[in-house]
Scaffold this active site. Structure first.
Site, mmCIF file in Angstrom:
data_model
loop_
_atom_site.group_PDB
_atom_site.id
_atom_site.type_symbol
_atom_site.label_atom_id
_atom_site.label_comp_id
_atom_site.label_asym_id
_atom_site.label_seq_id
_atom_site.Cartn_x
_atom_site.Cartn_y
_atom_site.Cartn_z
ATOM 1 N N ASP A 1 0.836 -1.199 0.000
ATOM 2 C CA ASP A 1 0.000 0.000 0.000
ATOM 3 C C ASP A 1 0.875 1.255 0.000
ATOM 4 O O ASP A 1 2.085 1.190 0.311
ATOM 5 C CB ASP A 1 -0.871 -0.053 1.271
ATOM 6 C CG ASP A 1 -2.162 0.737 1.151
ATOM 7 O OD1 ASP A 1 -2.292 1.519 0.209
ATOM 8 O OD2 ASP A 1 -3.032 0.569 2.028
ATOM 9 N N ASP B 1 -10.892 1.798 -3.075
ATOM 10 C CA ASP B 1 -11.504 1.570 -1.762
ATOM 11 C C ASP B 1 -13.015 1.692 -1.850
ATOM 12 O O ASP B 1 -13.727 1.261 -0.944
ATOM 13 C CB ASP B 1 -10.978 2.590 -0.738
ATOM 14 C CG ASP B 1 -9.683 2.112 -0.087
ATOM 15 O OD1 ASP B 1 -9.335 0.931 -0.263
ATOM 16 O OD2 ASP B 1 -9.034 2.916 0.591
HETATM 17 C C1 DGJ Z 1 -5.797 1.996 1.999
HETATM 18 C C2 DGJ Z 1 -6.235 0.750 1.283
HETATM 19 O O1 DGJ Z 1 -6.822 1.078 0.065
HETATM 20 C C3 DGJ Z 1 -7.174 -0.023 2.183
HETATM 21 O O2 DGJ Z 1 -7.652 -1.149 1.495
HETATM 22 C C4 DGJ Z 1 -6.474 -0.401 3.454
HETATM 23 O O3 DGJ Z 1 -5.454 -1.309 3.179
HETATM 24 C C5 DGJ Z 1 -5.943 0.844 4.129
HETATM 25 N N1 DGJ Z 1 -5.144 1.636 3.238
HETATM 26 C C6 DGJ Z 1 -5.119 0.476 5.340
HETATM 27 O O4 DGJ Z 1 -4.557 1.568 5.917
#
Ligand code: DGJ
Length: 711
Positions: free
Chosen positions: A456, A526
């Site tokens: 990430d 997300d």
């Molecule tokens: C952003 C990601 O898109 C989410 O799926 C998750 O992993 C969060 N970060 C965790 O901080």
């Protein structure tokens, strides 16, 4: 095998990209001209028209067309602002599956070379095009802008473009379909680390009329760059209103965030654009991009991606060992194949209980997980699941031991750096930082049984600067940071070749075909509201096969779980739910969905995509339908979604790829209904004539598995 020829005498260079291509030639002055482009582009003939009247193939600042924005702008070592290129040399190299054509140009006055590189992939019909710059001027030159290509097209008055500029986080893959108007339209992204949250680096163009799925000229372009990108659509009317306009498509790195001070003797490689020109609509653009992405981009393209159960939306940072063990239990019960432990598992002195602390301290938080990760991986294995782990190696919270020990390791200029999501970006130009970032993954993987990693990156660069760069080359950070980050990712792949890697940057902030070369898939967004997701996945599917597009069922949007399952099943399927909080109906829907995933994901991920009913249709955005087929066997999985209420009658789904004379077993599943699969036998003719649209209620779906009856 290299075949060299000079084109300074006006002979043509033809590049056949597989069904389309381009022809360039040098005019009497040596300037490179675009003689042909498009379906007949590679066979365009040099005729009576003087070459100097053809468009400049790559306009430079101060070159032939001094009144239009150039593709290349360089400040030379002596301060001169203009660049005038003449062709010096052409070489063609046969490569496995295509050829690599290089056209080397030199400045008339300075010791500076610009090379145009074109790599063909005739099996897919995708062409990669980029420029490389090198010089022997007495001092560094400043690259101000260096588009990877700048073809000139004719665009009819009803030409259309689809671009993907969105509103930032959770708004990726916004489908913007619009006409062209005179002037320059810039579609740009910024922020370096997660630029594609603002604009996916892709574009669909229909130069000869409204875009269509199955007919008409359609171009697809993808800028392969993990940093800031930009498309400029520069439209100049010609003649009356009904006449086609000239459209110069400049694209590559975004000059705002790509300026570069280049030393003599150093080769600068600009991002490659991958593009194609189909004459049978967007479906063909998609087919080509899927072939090319599988062949040239995705890691392990033939490995069917597993069903992933993630804990993020179930727990966020709030979990302990017992909670995770429960979720692992339930994931195993459902039949998931990987359990992914997301953010929040690390940090001792600064526990990662929310996003304010702990990032950078990659030791297991023993308060939450007193026995470490091993018992979790073991529990997963005992229930038939692989175990995966979340990392964010490029970042640090100021509230961390790492930052206390190395406050000088961050990207910044002379001001106090601004925090975003309470974190700072580590500077990968520092050797120790690169080694540290790679070691984050080593440490996360040190327990046996961890074979999946979600990488990430949750903030952009806002204070560009590096202690590793001299004052006059601080701007180089934008470009050097991308290469240094790729170097870390490459090193991780080298050290852990068997580990599956998901690419994530606050969702789909890094969905470029270049960064993806190190990964198996990306987290599409997300935003997992299934109604929005159908549209996002639809847009994204123009450039990426479903194998690359992670799609998880969540509670976003408050839609029925069975509907979310049906939507996630047309991507790389997974679940991101509090499985212990599911009602019995929801549990049954998830269980059926996982079973369905195991029967259909091979086709979804590796089959040929056929888009049937568009959720972006201007007249009716209420529905969507798509199919994934195995052209060899006709095996098909078909998805239909009723997103919103509609007072228009539903369309028939005409499955025209099937054999009219064959008989098919059709298994129809409604995940809202327990045991909701109905099996019938239908003739190919009947299915070609069309399945009736049966959905009436919003947020409902059907999935059909269609298999030929043998013998
Ligand atoms: C952003 C990601 O898109 C989410 O799926 C998750 O992993 C969060 N970060 C965790 O901080």
């Amino acid at each position: 095998m290299a075949d060299d020829n000079a084109v300074v005498d006006g002979s043509a260079v033809r590049v056949d990209a597989g069904g389309w291509g381009l022809t360039w030639a040098a005019d009497d002055a040596g300037c490179l001209r675009q003689v042909g482009l498009g379906p007949e582009g590679a066979t365009a003939q040099l005729g009576e028209i003087p070459l100097a009247l053809f468009p400049d193939a790559y306009p430079t600042y101060g070159g032939g067309d001094a009144l239009r924005p150039p593709a290349l702008r360089i400040t030379h070592a002596d301060g001169s602002l203009t660049t005038r290129l003449v062709v010096e040399h052409v070489s063609r190299m046969v490569e496995p599956g295509g050829e690599h054509v290089t056209m080397r140009c030199r400045d008339e006055r300075f010791h500076l070379h610009v090379e145009h590189h074109l790599r063909t992939h005739p099996a897919s019909g995708v062409l990669e095009q980029w420029v490389e710059i090198l010089h022997e001027e007495p001092g560094p030159v400043r690259l101000m802008s260096y588009d990877s290509m700048s073809p000139l097209l004719l665009a009819s008055p009803d030409a259309e473009v689809v671009q993907f500029v969105g509103g930032g986080w959770a708004d990726e893959w916004r489908w913007n379909e619009e006409g062209l108007s005179p002037g320059t339209k810039s579609l740009a992204s910024f922020g370096g680390v997660q630029p594609h949250l603002q604009a996916a680096p892709m574009l669909l163009l229909s130069p000869s009329g409204p875009g269509s799925e199955r007919s008409g000229d359609s171009l697809g372009c993808s800028i392969q760059w993990g940093g800031n990108t930009r498309f400029d659509l520069d439209v100049r009317p010609k003649g009356d209103l009904a006449a086609p306009s000239e459209l110069r498509l400049r694209c590559g790195a975004n000059p705002l965030g790509a300026e570069y001070l280049l030393d003599p003797g150093v080769r600068f490689v600009a991002p490659a654009v991958a593009w194609t020109w189909a004459t049978t609509g967007r479906a063909e653009v998609t087919r080509r991009f899927h072939i090319w992405t599988r062949e040239r981009v995705l890691r392990d393209p033939n490995r069917v991606r597993p069903v992933v159960a993630n804990n993020w939306e179930a727990t966020f940072f709030d979990f302990d060992e017992a909670r995770i063990l429960d979720l692992i239990d339930q994931s195993g019960e459902l039949g998931a194949e990987v359990f992914l432990l997301d953010d929040g598992w690390f940090g001792t002195n600064h526990p990662r209980d929310d996003d304010t602390a702990g990032l950078g301290d990659w030791d297991v938080d023993r308060a939450k997980l007193p026995n470490g990760l091993a018992p979790l991986a073991d529990a997963a294995a005992a229930r038939g699941l692989r175990f995966g782990i979340w990392v964010e190696p490029e970042m640090v919270n100021p509230l961390s031991e790492l930052y206390v020990d190395h406050p000088d390791w961050v990207v910044r200029d002379s001001r106090e750096p601004a925090e975003h999501r309470n974190q700072l970006v580590l500077d990968p130009l520092i050797d120790e930082v690169r080694e540290f970032e790679a070691s984050v993954v080593d440490r996360a993987l040190c327990d046996p049984g961890i074979s999946y990693v979600k990488w990430d990156a949750n903030r952009p660069i806002t204070d560009p600067g590096s202690t590793q760069l001299a004052p006059d080359r601080q701007a180089n950070l934008w470009v050097d940071q991308v290469h240094a980050t790729w170097a870390v990712m490459d090193e991780v792949v080298r050290r852990h070749p068997e580990v599956e890697l998901m690419l994530c940057a606050s969702g789909g902030g890094r969905t470029d075909h270049a960064t993806l070369r190190r990964f198996h898939e990306f987290w599409t967004s997300d935003n997992t509201d299934p109604v929005t997701r159908v549209r996002m996945q639809w847009a994204c599917s123009h450039f990426f096969p479903a194998a690359a597009m992670a799609a998880h069922v969540t509670r976003w949007g408050g839609r029925p779980i069975h509907f979310g399952c049906a939507v996630a099943l047309s991507g790389r399927f997974g679940l991101d739910l509090d499985l212990l909080a599911l009602s019995s109906d929801e549990w049954a829907a998830c269980r059926s969905a996982v079973a369905l995933a195991k029967r259909t994901q091979r086709l979804v991920q590796q089959g040929r995509l056929v888009r049937l009913v568009s959720p972006m249709d201007r007249a009716d955005r209420s529905r969507a339908a798509l199919a994934c087929i195995d052209p060899g066997s006709d095996e098909t999985v078909l998805f239909a979604y009723q997103l919103e209420a509609s007072n228009r009658p539903g369309p028939s789904l005409m499955l025209d790829w099937l054999d009219p004379d064959a008989t098919y077993t059709v298994t129809e599943t409604d995940l809202a209904v327990a045991g909701g699969a109905a099996v019938t036998q239908r003739s190919g003719r009947e299915l070609i004539d069309g399945l009736d649209w049966q959905l009436t209620e919003p947020e409902t779906a059907r999935v059909w598995e269609i298999t030929p009856v043998r013998g």
